[in-house]
Design a protein around this motif. Structure first.
Motif, PDB file in Angstrom:
ATOM      1  N   CYS A 146       0.840  -1.196   0.000  1.00 54.30           N
ATOM      2  CA  CYS A 146       0.000   0.000   0.000  1.00 54.30           C
ATOM      3  C   CYS A 146       0.878   1.250   0.000  1.00 54.30           C
ATOM      4  N   THR A 147       0.386   2.311  -0.611  1.00 53.83           N
ATOM      5  CA  THR A 147       1.077   3.595  -0.593  1.00 53.83           C
ATOM      6  C   THR A 147       1.147   4.120   0.839  1.00 53.83           C
ATOM      7  N   ALA A 148       2.315   4.577   1.235  1.00 56.54           N
ATOM      8  CA  ALA A 148       2.529   4.962   2.638  1.00 56.54           C
ATOM      9  C   ALA A 148       1.796   6.245   3.009  1.00 56.54           C
ATOM     10  N   SER A 149       1.789   7.234   2.104  1.00 49.11           N
ATOM     11  CA  SER A 149       1.163   8.517   2.441  1.00 49.11           C
ATOM     12  C   SER A 149       0.742   9.225   1.157  1.00 49.11           C
ATOM     13  N   CYS A 150      -0.100  10.227   1.316  1.00 48.39           N
ATOM     14  CA  CYS A 150      -0.573  11.004   0.170  1.00 48.39           C
ATOM     15  C   CYS A 150       0.422  12.120  -0.153  1.00 48.39           C
ATOM     16  N   PRO A 151       0.391  12.642  -1.384  1.00 49.28           N
ATOM     17  CA  PRO A 151       1.241  13.775  -1.755  1.00 49.28           C
ATOM     18  C   PRO A 151       0.886  15.015  -0.939  1.00 49.28           C
ATOM     19  N   PRO A 152       1.747  16.017  -0.947  1.00 45.94           N
ATOM     20  CA  PRO A 152       1.444  17.266  -0.221  1.00 45.94           C
ATOM     21  C   PRO A 152       0.115  17.862  -0.671  1.00 45.94           C
ATOM     22  N   ASN A 161      -7.032  -1.201   1.498  1.00 45.25           N
ATOM     23  CA  ASN A 161      -7.579  -2.460   1.991  1.00 45.25           C
ATOM     24  C   ASN A 161      -7.044  -3.594   1.131  1.00 45.25           C
ATOM     25  N   SER A 162      -7.533  -4.791   1.306  1.00 42.28           N
ATOM     26  CA  SER A 162      -6.954  -5.958   0.626  1.00 42.28           C
ATOM     27  C   SER A 162      -7.151  -5.925  -0.885  1.00 42.28           C
ATOM     28  N   THR A 163      -8.082  -5.078  -1.376  1.00 41.93           N
ATOM     29  CA  THR A 163      -8.349  -5.039  -2.817  1.00 41.93           C
ATOM     30  C   THR A 163      -8.082  -3.681  -3.465  1.00 41.93           C
ATOM     31  N   SER A 164      -7.647  -2.704  -2.690  1.00 39.80           N
ATOM     32  CA  SER A 164      -7.461  -1.364  -3.266  1.00 39.80           C
ATOM     33  C   SER A 164      -6.395  -0.596  -2.504  1.00 39.80           C
ATOM     34  N   ASP A 165      -5.592   0.168  -3.247  1.00 42.27           N
ATOM     35  CA  ASP A 165      -4.573   1.017  -2.637  1.00 42.27           C
ATOM     36  C   ASP A 165      -5.223   2.257  -2.033  1.00 42.27           C
ATOM     37  N   VAL A 166      -4.437   3.004  -1.288  1.00 50.82           N
ATOM     38  CA  VAL A 166      -4.905   4.276  -0.725  1.00 50.82           C
ATOM     39  C   VAL A 166      -5.379   5.192  -1.860  1.00 50.82           C
ATOM     40  N   GLN A 167      -6.513   5.854  -1.654  1.00 59.81           N
ATOM     41  CA  GLN A 167      -7.024   6.836  -2.606  1.00 59.81           C
ATOM     42  C   GLN A 167      -6.872   8.224  -1.990  1.00 59.81           C
ATOM     43  N   CYS A 168      -6.148   9.101  -2.687  1.00 62.31           N
ATOM     44  CA  CYS A 168      -5.878  10.450  -2.179  1.00 62.31           C
ATOM     45  C   CYS A 168      -6.692  11.488  -2.941  1.00 62.31           C
ATOM     46  N   ALA A 169      -6.974  12.607  -2.289  1.00 65.06           N
ATOM     47  CA  ALA A 169      -7.696  13.708  -2.933  1.00 65.06           C
ATOM     48  C   ALA A 169      -7.497  14.965  -2.098  1.00 65.06           C
ATOM     49  N   SER A 170      -7.831  16.104  -2.685  1.00 65.81           N
ATOM     50  CA  SER A 170      -7.783  17.358  -1.935  1.00 65.81           C
ATOM     51  C   SER A 170      -8.847  17.312  -0.848  1.00 65.81           C
TER      52      SER A 170
END
Length: 345
Positions: A146-152, A161-170
């Motif tokens: 999984c991606t550790a953290s979101c961009p700035p 979760n077990s089927t999807s990576d972290v989803q980031c947004a403003s």
């Protein structure tokens, strides 16, 4: 207590206001979900009825129940086979079956955790361990981190979760997304309630209040385009073939047994697509449906028609299953053909 007529009028008033407030496309989507669910239940009942039998040569036998396999085939038309249970924790059969063996239980990889154990009627269910994921529909050789953290200037919209990576947004988009998720869920609950309420109270199919445009939409769940495989299912130079010096009449008997195995192991919902991919026309498929009773007999007739058309090539059939994302089915069929001595590699 208010009269029944007043209750019905109130429901229709609420329903009308809801229909005016909801986007037609959104309403269509939610209605199709509800309709697909009820259709699935009816198809499942028919499927259980038709799939009670399998062919042992020219003799029609009753299939074994889930969790069992055929220990000895019947010798009298429309009678039961002798069935034995699968080996709990090691093999299983999920559906009615005419196979003389159970399928092996899946063993979770080291990067996966066991969600539910294998039973005689259900295969093992595995999922990626915490901190890793594998997108649904993908055949992951290993779970991805999984991606550790979101961009700035972005926040986590949905966690890994077990089927999807972290989803980031403003931050603004994330708040809107939460609302966008909750509102459709609420609307879906209302639409389903109204549908089943009218089905129960008003009679009919519960759809007399729905727009005609929705009622005329066909559900076509099996028309996703097939993807060409990067490599053939069978490694180059290891195609299955008949044993040497087999007489023509024995080849025909082998073909009939091969048809039984394909019909047994290919899921019913994907069978017609498989036939079309192999070149069987809609008219030929309709002919097989009209001239035969029972789903098993219809599918068997489709394969026989391919044979009559000169399109019987077990290697092409196996590779076609691979190309339409039925690789596990193709593997099971190939193993069964070799194990039964019908073909050799």
């Amino acid at each position: 207590m208010a009269p029944q007529g007043d209750q019905t009028e109130f429901v229709f008033l609420v329903m009308t206001l809801a229909l005016r407030a909801i986007s037609p496309r959104l309403l269509l989507f939610f209605f199709l979900l509800a309709l697909a669910h009820t259709s699935h239940l009816q198809v499942k009942r028919d499927y259980d009825l038709y799939e009670r039998y399998y062919m042992n040569g020219n003799i029609r036998c009753l299939r074994c129940d889930p969790g069992r396999f055929v220990q000895k085939q019947c010798i009298v038309q429309d009678t039961e086979s002798i069935c034995e249970p699968c080996d709990a924790g090691h093999t299983y059969s999920e559906h009615l079956t005419g196979l003389d063996y159970c399928l092996p239980c899946t063993v979770c990889r080291t990067d996966e955790e066991e969600l539910s154990a294998c039973s005689i009627t259900k295969n093992t269910k595995c999922q990626c361990k915490k901190g890793t994921f594998c997108p649904p529909g993908n055949s992951c050789e290993i779970c991805q981190k999984c991606t550790a953290s979101c961009p700035p200037n972005e926040v986590i919209q949905t966690p890994c979760n077990s089927t999807s990576d972290v989803q980031c947004a403003s931050p603004e988009t994330a708040s809107y997304a939460l609302v966008a998720i909750l509102v459709p869920v609420i609307i879906l609950a209302v639409v389903c309630f109204l549908y089943f309420y009218c089905k129960k109270k008003c009679g009919g199919n519960g759809s007399r209040w729905l727009p005609k445009q929705i009622l005329t939409v066909s559900l076509k769940c099996d028309e996703s385009p097939a993807e060409d495989p990067e490599a053939p299912f069978l490694p180059q130079g290891t195609n299955l073939r008949f044993k040497d010096n087999i007489p023509e009449n024995e080849r025909n008997e082998i073909a009939n047994k091969t048809f039984n195995i394909f019909v047994d192991l290919i899921p019913a919902k994907g069978f017609e697509r498989f036939m079309r991919e192999l070149g069987l026309t809609d008219n030929e498929i309709d002919w097989a449906k009209e001239d035969n009773t029972g789903l098993y007999s219809k599918h068997y007739a489709m394969l026989s028609k391919l044979h009559q058309n000169g399109n019987f090539d077990v290697n092409i059939w196996l590779n076609k299953l691979h190309s339409i994302k039925m690789r596990k089915v193709a593997q099971d069929i190939a193993a069964k053909l070799i194990r039964d001595g019908l073909f050799e590699s």
